[in-house]
Design an enzyme around this catalytic site. Structure first.
Site, mmCIF file in Angstrom:
data_model
loop_
_atom_site.group_PDB
_atom_site.id
_atom_site.type_symbol
_atom_site.label_atom_id
_atom_site.label_comp_id
_atom_site.label_asym_id
_atom_site.label_seq_id
_atom_site.Cartn_x
_atom_site.Cartn_y
_atom_site.Cartn_z
ATOM 1 N N ASN A 108 -1.936 0.195 6.606
ATOM 2 C CA ASN A 108 -1.628 -0.992 7.055
ATOM 3 C C ASN A 108 -0.555 -1.868 6.083
ATOM 4 O O ASN A 108 -0.419 -3.212 6.392
ATOM 5 C CB ASN A 108 -2.636 -1.909 7.794
ATOM 6 C CG ASN A 108 -3.775 -2.278 6.625
ATOM 7 O OD1 ASN A 108 -3.539 -1.995 5.606
ATOM 8 N ND2 ASN A 108 -4.577 -3.102 7.208
ATOM 9 N N TYR A 167 -12.657 -1.314 -3.486
ATOM 10 C CA TYR A 167 -13.152 -1.337 -1.876
ATOM 11 C C TYR A 167 -14.715 -1.282 -1.773
ATOM 12 O O TYR A 167 -15.069 -1.166 -0.899
ATOM 13 C CB TYR A 167 -12.364 -0.654 -0.911
ATOM 14 C CG TYR A 167 -11.048 -1.078 -0.663
ATOM 15 C CD1 TYR A 167 -10.621 -1.942 -0.153
ATOM 16 C CD2 TYR A 167 -9.850 -0.456 -1.404
ATOM 17 C CE1 TYR A 167 -9.383 -2.395 0.302
ATOM 18 C CE2 TYR A 167 -8.701 -0.777 -1.137
ATOM 19 C CZ TYR A 167 -8.313 -1.784 -0.372
ATOM 20 O OH TYR A 167 -7.120 -2.161 0.060
ATOM 21 N N LYS A 169 0.905 -1.259 0.093
ATOM 22 C CA LYS A 169 -0.111 -0.097 0.044
ATOM 23 C C LYS A 169 0.850 1.222 -0.047
ATOM 24 O O LYS A 169 2.019 1.215 0.254
ATOM 25 C CB LYS A 169 -0.967 -0.119 1.284
ATOM 26 C CG LYS A 169 -1.964 -1.015 1.172
ATOM 27 C CD LYS A 169 -2.953 -1.204 2.390
ATOM 28 C CE LYS A 169 -3.895 -2.067 2.291
ATOM 29 N NZ LYS A 169 -4.944 -2.233 3.285
ATOM 30 N N HIS A 172 -2.037 -5.447 1.412
ATOM 31 C CA HIS A 172 -3.408 -6.063 1.500
ATOM 32 C C HIS A 172 -3.294 -7.463 0.998
ATOM 33 O O HIS A 172 -2.217 -7.896 0.229
ATOM 34 C CB HIS A 172 -4.356 -5.395 0.165
ATOM 35 C CG HIS A 172 -5.484 -6.185 -0.425
ATOM 36 N ND1 HIS A 172 -6.781 -6.045 0.150
ATOM 37 C CD2 HIS A 172 -5.620 -7.228 -1.410
ATOM 38 C CE1 HIS A 172 -7.578 -7.048 -0.315
ATOM 39 N NE2 HIS A 172 -6.961 -7.548 -1.350
ATOM 40 N N PHE A 189 -15.331 4.073 7.368
ATOM 41 C CA PHE A 189 -13.985 4.383 6.949
ATOM 42 C C PHE A 189 -13.698 4.356 5.500
ATOM 43 O O PHE A 189 -12.582 4.487 5.094
ATOM 44 C CB PHE A 189 -12.745 3.547 7.847
ATOM 45 C CG PHE A 189 -12.957 2.122 7.405
ATOM 46 C CD1 PHE A 189 -12.543 1.569 6.247
ATOM 47 C CD2 PHE A 189 -13.455 1.481 8.309
ATOM 48 C CE1 PHE A 189 -12.740 0.190 6.067
ATOM 49 C CE2 PHE A 189 -13.653 0.011 8.176
ATOM 50 C CZ PHE A 189 -13.262 -0.821 7.088
ATOM 51 N N GLU A 206 -9.431 -9.852 -8.072
ATOM 52 C CA GLU A 206 -8.690 -8.824 -7.596
ATOM 53 C C GLU A 206 -7.530 -8.950 -8.728
ATOM 54 O O GLU A 206 -6.911 -7.806 -9.049
ATOM 55 C CB GLU A 206 -8.213 -9.029 -6.208
ATOM 56 C CG GLU A 206 -9.109 -8.669 -5.301
ATOM 57 C CD GLU A 206 -9.167 -8.736 -4.091
ATOM 58 O OE1 GLU A 206 -9.719 -8.664 -3.023
ATOM 59 O OE2 GLU A 206 -8.026 -9.488 -3.399
HETATM 60 P P1 GDP Z 1 -8.168 -6.656 5.922
HETATM 61 O O1 GDP Z 1 -8.765 -7.832 5.230
HETATM 62 O O2 GDP Z 1 -7.060 -7.183 6.860
HETATM 63 O O3 GDP Z 1 -7.329 -5.712 4.916
HETATM 64 O O4 GDP Z 1 -9.245 -5.795 6.608
HETATM 65 P P2 GDP Z 1 -10.639 -5.299 5.961
HETATM 66 O O5 GDP Z 1 -11.182 -6.120 4.884
HETATM 67 O O6 GDP Z 1 -11.614 -5.494 7.482
HETATM 68 O O7 GDP Z 1 -10.521 -3.826 5.762
HETATM 69 C C1 GDP Z 1 -9.952 -3.538 4.456
HETATM 70 C C2 GDP Z 1 -9.059 -2.275 4.660
HETATM 71 O O8 GDP Z 1 -9.698 -1.189 5.273
HETATM 72 C C3 GDP Z 1 -7.940 -2.534 5.702
HETATM 73 O O9 GDP Z 1 -6.829 -3.320 5.435
HETATM 74 C C4 GDP Z 1 -7.510 -1.213 6.036
HETATM 75 O O10 GDP Z 1 -6.573 -0.624 5.258
HETATM 76 C C5 GDP Z 1 -8.910 -0.392 6.144
HETATM 77 N N1 GDP Z 1 -9.621 -0.424 7.364
HETATM 78 C C6 GDP Z 1 -9.926 -1.470 8.344
HETATM 79 N N2 GDP Z 1 -10.687 -0.951 9.328
HETATM 80 C C7 GDP Z 1 -10.210 0.377 9.306
HETATM 81 C C8 GDP Z 1 -10.664 1.341 10.360
HETATM 82 O O11 GDP Z 1 -11.348 1.128 11.476
HETATM 83 N N3 GDP Z 1 -10.051 2.663 9.978
HETATM 84 C C9 GDP Z 1 -9.473 2.886 8.867
HETATM 85 N N4 GDP Z 1 -9.111 3.847 8.557
HETATM 86 N N5 GDP Z 1 -9.191 2.014 8.095
HETATM 87 C C10 GDP Z 1 -9.710 0.764 8.125
#
Ligand code: GDP
Length: 138
Positions: A113, A50, A10, A116, A58, A127
């Site tokens: 973070n 997304y 990222k 992905h 978010f 994807e």
């Molecule tokens: P992943 O599968 O571990 O990537 O997590 P998710 O599918 O739940 O979320 C997708 C992406 O959204 C995450 O990798 C983060 O970049 C972002 N994200 C998830 N939770 C949060 C949050 O609480 N705040 C913000 N700003 N971004 C978030």
């Protein structure tokens, strides 16, 4: 294609100079690189990628962040690729990620973070095709 996953390094991790170290962790994890490129998502690309998160609070922040700078997109192959890669990257929130995981080592925050990783075989294919043409996957 089976046993593949899709990843992005990222914008935070690219800006912080971690491309080489993260590709090193991917190689140490015995993933084979099937496709790889440095690119940047438009706002429209990030919204589409997304869109399952469109109702989450978010979403706007995520779209803005993911289109804010270059990323590295890659397709990786290994037996059990999706699950093994999610183990290698660690929990979404780096504060909760296990020691030695990519997010623990390189992520800035829960939103920014570092990487992905696809959450299912079906999404890995969707994807991979979103980012790469057939000619770019080996
Ligand atoms: P992943 O599968 O571990 O990537 O997590 P998710 O599918 O739940 O979320 C997708 C992406 O959204 C995450 O990798 C983060 O970049 C972002 N994200 C998830 N939770 C949060 C949050 O609480 N705040 C913000 N700003 N971004 C978030």
């Amino acid at each position: 294609m089976s046993n593949i996953t899709f990843t992005m390094i990222k914008p935070d991790a690219v800006a912080d100079g971690h491309i080489g170290a993260i590709l090193g962790k991917i190689a140490e994890g015995d993933f084979k690189i099937k496709a790889l490129k440095l690119t940047q998502l438009t706002v429209a690309d990030a919204k589409k990628f997304y869109e399952v998160h469109a109702e989450r609070p978010f979403y706007g922040e995520l779209v803005e962040f993911m289109s804010s700078g270059p990323i590295v997109a890659a397709v990786l192959e290994k037996d059990n690729a999706v699950e093994d890669f999610r183990t290698l990257i660690g929990a979404t929130n780096p504060a909760e990620a296990a020691e030695g995981t990519i997010r623990k080592m390189f992520a800035r925050s829960i939103g920014e973070n570092a990487v992905h990783g696809s959450d299912s075989d079906e999404n890995a294919l969707i994807e991979a095709r979103f980012h790469f043409s057939g000619r770019e996957i080996f």
